[in-house]
Scaffold this active site. Structure first.
Site, PDB file in Angstrom:
ATOM      1  N   SER A  93       5.465 -14.815  -2.839  1.00  8.94           N
ATOM      2  CA  SER A  93       6.415 -14.910  -4.089  1.00  8.94           C
ATOM      3  C   SER A  93       5.613 -15.161  -5.329  1.00  8.94           C
ATOM      4  O   SER A  93       4.823 -15.990  -5.617  1.00  8.94           O
ATOM      5  CB  SER A  93       7.142 -16.192  -3.250  1.00  8.94           C
ATOM      6  N   LYS A 112       7.158 -10.451  -3.111  1.00 10.31           N
ATOM      7  CA  LYS A 112       8.470 -10.836  -3.526  1.00 10.31           C
ATOM      8  C   LYS A 112       8.626 -11.271  -4.826  1.00 10.31           C
ATOM      9  O   LYS A 112       7.791 -12.250  -5.260  1.00 10.31           O
ATOM     10  CB  LYS A 112       9.011 -12.149  -2.576  1.00 10.31           C
ATOM     11  N   LYS A 150      10.619 -13.197  -8.163  1.00 10.22           N
ATOM     12  CA  LYS A 150      11.643 -13.866  -8.457  1.00 10.22           C
ATOM     13  C   LYS A 150      12.600 -13.134  -9.366  1.00 10.22           C
ATOM     14  O   LYS A 150      11.768 -12.507 -10.486  1.00 10.22           O
ATOM     15  CB  LYS A 150      11.304 -15.186  -8.653  1.00 10.22           C
ATOM     16  N   ASP A 173      14.147 -12.272  -4.918  1.00  8.29           N
ATOM     17  CA  ASP A 173      14.912 -13.354  -4.788  1.00  8.29           C
ATOM     18  C   ASP A 173      15.340 -13.985  -5.929  1.00  8.29           C
ATOM     19  O   ASP A 173      14.813 -14.210  -6.909  1.00  8.29           O
ATOM     20  CB  ASP A 173      13.675 -14.505  -4.191  1.00  8.29           C
ATOM     21  N   GLU A 229      17.617 -11.592  -1.845  1.00 13.12           N
ATOM     22  CA  GLU A 229      17.479 -12.913  -1.129  1.00 13.12           C
ATOM     23  C   GLU A 229      18.447 -13.563  -1.992  1.00 13.12           C
ATOM     24  O   GLU A 229      18.217 -13.682  -3.304  1.00 13.12           O
ATOM     25  CB  GLU A 229      16.090 -13.638  -0.981  1.00 13.12           C
ATOM     26  N   ASP A 273      18.959 -17.280   2.147  1.00 15.85           N
ATOM     27  CA  ASP A 273      18.327 -18.286   2.155  1.00 15.85           C
ATOM     28  C   ASP A 273      19.101 -19.687   2.068  1.00 15.85           C
ATOM     29  O   ASP A 273      19.277 -20.350   3.198  1.00 15.85           O
ATOM     30  CB  ASP A 273      17.236 -18.148   1.137  1.00 15.85           C
ATOM     31  N   LYS A 320      13.686 -21.461   6.791  1.00 16.76           N
ATOM     32  CA  LYS A 320      12.883 -22.431   6.376  1.00 16.76           C
ATOM     33  C   LYS A 320      13.054 -23.746   7.211  1.00 16.76           C
ATOM     34  O   LYS A 320      14.349 -24.097   6.928  1.00 16.76           O
ATOM     35  CB  LYS A 320      13.504 -22.568   4.817  1.00 16.76           C
ATOM     36  N   GLY A 325       8.830 -20.360   2.194  1.00 11.43           N
ATOM     37  CA  GLY A 325       8.039 -21.368   1.825  1.00 11.43           C
ATOM     38  C   GLY A 325       8.611 -22.106   0.835  1.00 11.43           C
ATOM     39  O   GLY A 325       9.490 -21.751   0.188  1.00 11.43           O
TER      40      GLY A 325
HETATM   41  O1  SMG Z   1       5.840 -21.452  -0.626  1.00  9.41           O
HETATM   42  O2  SMG Z   1       5.325 -19.372  -1.387  1.00  9.41           O
HETATM   43  C1  SMG Z   1       6.006 -20.381  -1.274  1.00  9.41           C
HETATM   44  C2  SMG Z   1       7.309 -20.504  -2.146  1.00  9.41           C
HETATM   45  C3  SMG Z   1       8.142 -19.493  -2.041  1.00  9.41           C
HETATM   46  O3  SMG Z   1       9.838 -18.383  -3.359  1.00  9.41           O
HETATM   47  C4  SMG Z   1       9.449 -19.333  -2.730  1.00  9.41           C
HETATM   48  N1  SMG Z   1      10.425 -20.272  -2.314  1.00  9.41           N
HETATM   49  O4  SMG Z   1      13.949 -19.732  -2.745  1.00  9.41           O
HETATM   50  O5  SMG Z   1      12.507 -18.775  -1.247  1.00  9.41           O
HETATM   51  C5  SMG Z   1      12.681 -19.512  -2.195  1.00  9.41           C
HETATM   52  C6  SMG Z   1      11.687 -20.555  -3.190  1.00  9.41           C
HETATM   53  C7  SMG Z   1      12.175 -21.828  -3.191  1.00  9.41           C
HETATM   54  C8  SMG Z   1      10.980 -22.749  -3.849  1.00  9.41           C
HETATM   55  S1  SMG Z   1      11.129 -22.483  -5.459  1.00  9.41           S
HETATM   56  C9  SMG Z   1      10.534 -23.738  -6.404  1.00  9.41           C
HETATM   57 MG    MG Z   2      14.658 -18.253  -1.538  1.00  9.18          MG
END
Ligand code: SMG
Ligand code: MG
Length: 375
Positions: A140, A166, A168, A194, A219, A244, A268, A296
């Site tokens: 991510s 992925k 953001k 995402d 996402e 999610d 998750k 994650g």
């Molecule tokens: O553990 O690599 C990881 C984080 C992956 O993007 C990630 N998580 O919305 O999926 C999600 C985010 C939530 C945590 S963001 C602080």
């Molecule tokens: Mg997410």
């Protein structure tokens, strides 16, 4: 696979802070360190660990570290200590009197599961029903100060072997970075985005602009409770919609699938109350031919080990946010998870299969551990 119950003697809460190797920015904020709440259960049969995935602030979901610690201390741990002899299977029922607080509950259930499976000599992979010894990994990538810096970061992960990227996104940081990364990686690379709830219904037309980039999925563009707008988006765009934040349990997952709000599900364990509920969601999705992947929450090795075991179940057909330890941390709290050919190995030892490095627990402690015992 079954395992015998354990007799609970104490619940310990550890609070640590770990610096991130680089800041991680999402649509809701930027973080430079990971504050983690860890639960250790001490039982007559041995100890077990669980990691609470809540963040410092209630920005990803309503749960946050201080709130989790408070609800565990005042309500959840006393209920488990009063039950005394229990299996991980019993935990959700024993804690049902508390509404919500799934991340807090998941940490406790996982600690009990770890103790119980360690005592039985079973690995999480065996207990969960893993069908592969290693899992495909994605990464991510946070919102970047510039497109150039984003491309440099993505190229680094590509070179490290990650099998899926992925990005953001948020309003003002979407079509342009996606176009640039698609150009960098070429048409065959697995790429997804995402939004962490940053968009509204008024953005549906704009989000259709993502279609030419051949994304695996988008996402959670809209708020957690808003299934209806996700249905509308799914009808309007070719890019598959994946929920999610909205998916808090198996019933919500089935409902969202039946309403065509989500054609892929991010699982998750912390968000849904634990690994046992996560497996129920996996099973429901498999039955309906809905692909799933493991999300994650910037976990330490404790949570990462369990996620990797979960991601080895048959329905996890897409690479997860199960990155290597060095994606976030210079040093992990357990043995490091190292990417080999874009994959992480499912730990084979009993329980989670990893060992907490207690000296680091001390070095990184934000305060003295809280110990709750049978009264
Ligand atoms: O553990 O690599 C990881 C984080 C992956 O993007 C990630 N998580 O919305 O999926 C999600 C985010 C939530 C945590 S963001 C602080
Ligand atoms: Mg997410």
């Amino acid at each position: 696979m079954s395992a015998l119950p354990v007799t609970l003697e104490a619940v310990e809460l550890h609070r640590i802070g770990m610096p991130l190797v680089r800041p991680f920015e999402t649509s809701f904020g930027r973080q430079t360190a990971r504050e983690v709440l860890l639960v250790r259960v001490r039982t007559a049969e041995g100890e077990g660990w669980g990691e609470c995935v809540a963040m410092t602030d209630p920005f990803y979901s309503h749960e946050y570290v201080d709130g989790c610690e408070a609800v565990i201390t005042s309500y959840l741990a006393p209920a488990l200590l009063a039950a005394r002899t229990l299996r991980a299977d019993d935990v959700a029922g024993l804690l049902r009197f508390v509404v919500g607080h799934r991340m807090a509950k998941a940490a406790l259930e996982t600690a009990v599961l770890d103790a119980q499976t360690r005592a039985a000599g079973l690995s999480f992979g065996e207990f969960f029903g893993a069908v592969r010894p290693e899992v495909d990994c994605g990464v991510s990538v946070g919102i970047s100060p510039s497109i150039d810096e984003l491309l440099e970061e993505v190229a680094g992960y590509r070179d490290a072997g990650y099998r899926r990227i992925k990005l953001k996104i948020k309003p003002g940081w979407d079509l342009e970075p996606v176009a640039a990364v698609r150009e960098l990686l070429g048409p065959a690379a697995l790429l997804q985005v995402d939004a962490n709830t940053a968009y509204t219904e008024a953005d549906i037309d704009h989000l259709r602009g993502l279609d030419p980039f051949g994304l695996l999925l988008i996402e959670q563009p809209f708020v957690e409770e808003d299934i209806r707008t996700h249905v509308r988006l799914a009808r309007a765009i070719d890019t598959p919609v994946c929920l999610d934040e909205s998916i808090t349990g198996v019933d919500v997952a089935i409902d969202a699938i039946e309403r065509d709000a989500t054609s892929i599900v991010n699982i998750k364990p912390g968000r849904v109350g634990g690994y046992l509920e996560a497996i129920r969601i996996h099973d429901a999705c498999l039955e309906r031919d809905v692909p799933v992947w493991c999300g994650g929450m910037l976990e330490t090795g404790v949570g990462r080990a369990a996620n990797v075991a979960l991601a080895a179940l048959p329905g996890f057909t897409l690479p997860g946010d199960t990155s290597a330890s060095d994606r976030y941390f210079a040093e992990d709290l357990t043995e490091s998870f190292v990417l080999v050919d874009g994959r992480l190995a499912v730990p084979a030892g009993p329980g989670s299969g990893v060992t907490v490095r207690e000296e680091l627990l001390g070095d990184w402690a934000l305060r003295t551990p809280v110990v709750l015992s049978v009264s």
